[in-house]
Write a protein that holds these residues in place. Structure first.
Motif, PDB file in Angstrom:
ATOM      1  N   UNK A 116       0.666  -1.232  -0.018  1.00 45.51           N
ATOM      2  CA  UNK A 116      -0.133   0.130  -0.110  1.00 45.51           C
ATOM      3  C   UNK A 116       0.825   1.555   0.125  1.00 45.51           C
ATOM      4  N   UNK A 117       1.926   1.257   0.882  1.00 50.32           N
ATOM      5  CA  UNK A 117       2.621   2.411   0.820  1.00 50.32           C
ATOM      6  C   UNK A 117       3.015   3.014  -0.500  1.00 50.32           C
ATOM      7  N   UNK A 118       3.726   2.113  -1.423  1.00 51.50           N
ATOM      8  CA  UNK A 118       4.316   2.948  -2.627  1.00 51.50           C
ATOM      9  C   UNK A 118       3.168   3.507  -3.497  1.00 51.50           C
ATOM     10  N   UNK A 119       1.809   3.243  -3.036  1.00 52.08           N
ATOM     11  CA  UNK A 119       0.775   3.946  -4.013  1.00 52.08           C
ATOM     12  C   UNK A 119       0.383   5.372  -3.438  1.00 52.08           C
ATOM     13  N   UNK A 120       1.003   5.712  -2.413  1.00 54.12           N
ATOM     14  CA  UNK A 120       0.460   6.866  -1.568  1.00 54.12           C
ATOM     15  C   UNK A 120       1.432   8.079  -1.888  1.00 54.12           C
ATOM     16  N   UNK A 121       1.029   9.090  -2.407  1.00 52.26           N
ATOM     17  CA  UNK A 121       1.796  10.205  -2.626  1.00 52.26           C
ATOM     18  C   UNK A 121       2.507  10.765  -1.565  1.00 52.26           C
ATOM     19  N   UNK A 122       3.629  11.329  -1.907  1.00 55.48           N
ATOM     20  CA  UNK A 122       4.382  12.035  -0.841  1.00 55.48           C
ATOM     21  C   UNK A 122       3.752  12.858   0.012  1.00 55.48           C
ATOM     22  N   UNK A 123       3.472  12.307   1.447  1.00 60.44           N
ATOM     23  CA  UNK A 123       2.860  13.348   2.404  1.00 60.44           C
ATOM     24  C   UNK A 123       1.520  12.974   2.537  1.00 60.44           C
ATOM     25  N   UNK A 124       1.037  11.820   1.653  1.00 56.33           N
ATOM     26  CA  UNK A 124      -0.539  11.309   1.796  1.00 56.33           C
ATOM     27  C   UNK A 124      -0.249  10.398   3.032  1.00 56.33           C
ATOM     28  N   UNK A 125      -1.223   9.670   2.871  1.00 56.93           N
ATOM     29  CA  UNK A 125      -1.697   8.764   4.179  1.00 56.93           C
ATOM     30  C   UNK A 125      -2.185   7.285   4.002  1.00 56.93           C
ATOM     31  N   UNK A 126      -1.815   6.378   4.770  1.00 54.03           N
ATOM     32  CA  UNK A 126      -2.440   5.074   4.924  1.00 54.03           C
ATOM     33  C   UNK A 126      -3.558   5.203   5.966  1.00 54.03           C
ATOM     34  N   UNK A 127      -4.713   4.602   5.639  1.00 52.20           N
ATOM     35  CA  UNK A 127      -5.847   4.588   6.555  1.00 52.20           C
ATOM     36  C   UNK A 127      -6.404   2.984   6.521  1.00 52.20           C
ATOM     37  N   UNK A 128      -5.670   2.206   7.183  1.00 53.89           N
ATOM     38  CA  UNK A 128      -6.080   0.644   7.051  1.00 53.89           C
ATOM     39  C   UNK A 128      -6.977   0.288   8.202  1.00 53.89           C
ATOM     40  N   UNK A 129      -7.985  -0.323   7.638  1.00 52.88           N
ATOM     41  CA  UNK A 129      -8.935  -0.873   8.626  1.00 52.88           C
ATOM     42  C   UNK A 129      -8.529  -2.365   9.261  1.00 52.88           C
ATOM     43  N   UNK A 130      -8.545  -2.211  10.701  1.00 53.71           N
ATOM     44  CA  UNK A 130      -8.035  -3.654  11.172  1.00 53.71           C
ATOM     45  C   UNK A 130      -8.941  -3.884  12.369  1.00 53.71           C
ATOM     46  N   UNK A 131      -8.506  -5.144  13.018  1.00 58.49           N
ATOM     47  CA  UNK A 131      -9.399  -5.611  14.082  1.00 58.49           C
ATOM     48  C   UNK A 131      -8.676  -5.530  15.258  1.00 58.49           C
ATOM     49  N   UNK A 132      -9.062  -6.205  16.331  1.00 54.97           N
ATOM     50  CA  UNK A 132      -8.515  -5.892  17.661  1.00 54.97           C
ATOM     51  C   UNK A 132      -6.982  -6.080  17.807  1.00 54.97           C
ATOM     52  N   UNK A 133      -6.259  -6.856  17.036  1.00 51.09           N
ATOM     53  CA  UNK A 133      -4.833  -6.940  17.182  1.00 51.09           C
ATOM     54  C   UNK A 133      -4.036  -5.805  16.693  1.00 51.09           C
ATOM     55  N   UNK A 134      -4.516  -4.696  16.219  1.00 51.89           N
ATOM     56  CA  UNK A 134      -4.033  -3.447  15.464  1.00 51.89           C
ATOM     57  C   UNK A 134      -2.852  -3.169  16.121  1.00 51.89           C
ATOM     58  N   UNK A 135      -2.727  -2.615  17.195  1.00 50.10           N
ATOM     59  CA  UNK A 135      -1.617  -2.393  18.082  1.00 50.10           C
ATOM     60  C   UNK A 135      -0.415  -3.529  18.019  1.00 50.10           C
ATOM     61  N   UNK A 136      -0.766  -4.680  18.114  1.00 55.73           N
ATOM     62  CA  UNK A 136       0.158  -5.818  18.049  1.00 55.73           C
ATOM     63  C   UNK A 136       1.092  -5.799  16.440  1.00 55.73           C
ATOM     64  N   UNK A 137      -0.066  -5.747  15.518  1.00 58.49           N
ATOM     65  CA  UNK A 137       0.502  -5.547  14.252  1.00 58.49           C
ATOM     66  C   UNK A 137       1.456  -4.330  14.005  1.00 58.49           C
ATOM     67  N   UNK A 138       1.084  -3.410  14.518  1.00 61.67           N
ATOM     68  CA  UNK A 138       2.007  -2.139  14.323  1.00 61.67           C
ATOM     69  C   UNK A 138       3.607  -2.745  15.146  1.00 61.67           C
ATOM     70  N   UNK A 139       3.389  -3.368  16.182  1.00 61.77           N
ATOM     71  CA  UNK A 139       4.660  -3.792  16.776  1.00 61.77           C
ATOM     72  C   UNK A 139       5.549  -4.883  15.812  1.00 61.77           C
ATOM     73  N   UNK A 140       4.694  -5.521  15.215  1.00 60.34           N
ATOM     74  CA  UNK A 140       5.406  -6.682  14.348  1.00 60.34           C
ATOM     75  C   UNK A 140       5.855  -6.193  12.953  1.00 60.34           C
ATOM     76  N   UNK A 141       5.294  -4.971  12.851  1.00 67.64           N
ATOM     77  CA  UNK A 141       5.767  -4.236  11.310  1.00 67.64           C
ATOM     78  C   UNK A 141       6.774  -3.114  11.626  1.00 67.64           C
TER      79      UNK A 141
END
Length: 207
Positions: free
Chosen positions: A148-173
């Protein structure tokens, strides 16, 4: 469709003037979704709550041009496009039968703010990126960021819809977050006090 969940009262509030299109889309998904391999057989009793409202609650987060990766049944892309006619949406989906469904719904709902693109995310080539890129229930964050990140313009955003483990996924990424120069990576909980099941959005700036 006797098992279809009754429309929650809050749906009309969240969709506003677009509620009729949302009802038409939900009815079509309930009618054809299982047969066409778009939703599982157990989803009808929770179609509004778990899928439609879970998607539309994120509508205020988007602006400009948005790509939805792996749109599938149109969750969240078509739902968001219904709710936000002021935003331009590109639904990116590799499977032909799902692309057919998406195009049918765009035509049936007369959505003029949607383009459907049959492609894998990693094969999309752009002159300039999107303002925002989203995805829902596609894969773990460490796999999703490189798509997803390569498709965002410079200064744009990722807004990814996630479940209960979202924080853990951030830690793992963390490796991917650093590699793709994401900043201000955080989890926002959406729908508290409004929906029976909240939605979690992982948001980040891409620079």
């Amino acid at each position: 469709m006797s098992d279809l969940e009754h429309e929650p009262t809050v749906a009309a509030e969240l969709f506003g003037e677009s509620i009729d299109a949302a009802r038409a889309f939900t009815a079509a998904l309930a009618r054809e979704g299982e047969e066409r391999g778009l939703i599982g057989p157990l989803e009808l009793p929770r179609l509004w709550t778990r899928h439609i409202l879970n998607s539309v609650i994120a509508a205020p987060l988007f602006h400009g041009s948005v790509a939805d990766i792996g749109s599938g049944a149109g969750l969240p892309g078509l739902v968001l496009a219904i709710a936000r006619p002021d935003v331009q949406w590109t639904l990116i989906e590799p499977m032909e039968r799902r692309v057919t469904w998406l195009n049918e719904q765009v035509d049936a709902l007369a959505l003029t703010n949607v383009t459907v693109l049959r492609s894998r995310a990693e094969d999309v080539r752009l002159v300039e990126g999107f303002d925002v890129v989203t995805a829902r229930a596609v894969s773990a964050l460490r796999t999703l960021i490189p798509l997803t990140a390569p498709l965002v313009r410079d200064g744009g955003e990722l807004t990814l819809l996630k479940g209960m483990n979202a924080a853990n996924e951030i830690d793992a990424a963390q490796k991917q977050i650093k590699k793709f120069r994401l900043s201000n990576v955080r989890v926002e909980v959406l729908g508290e006090g409004v929906l029976p099941e909240t939605t979690r959005a992982v948001r980040a700036l891409v620079r």
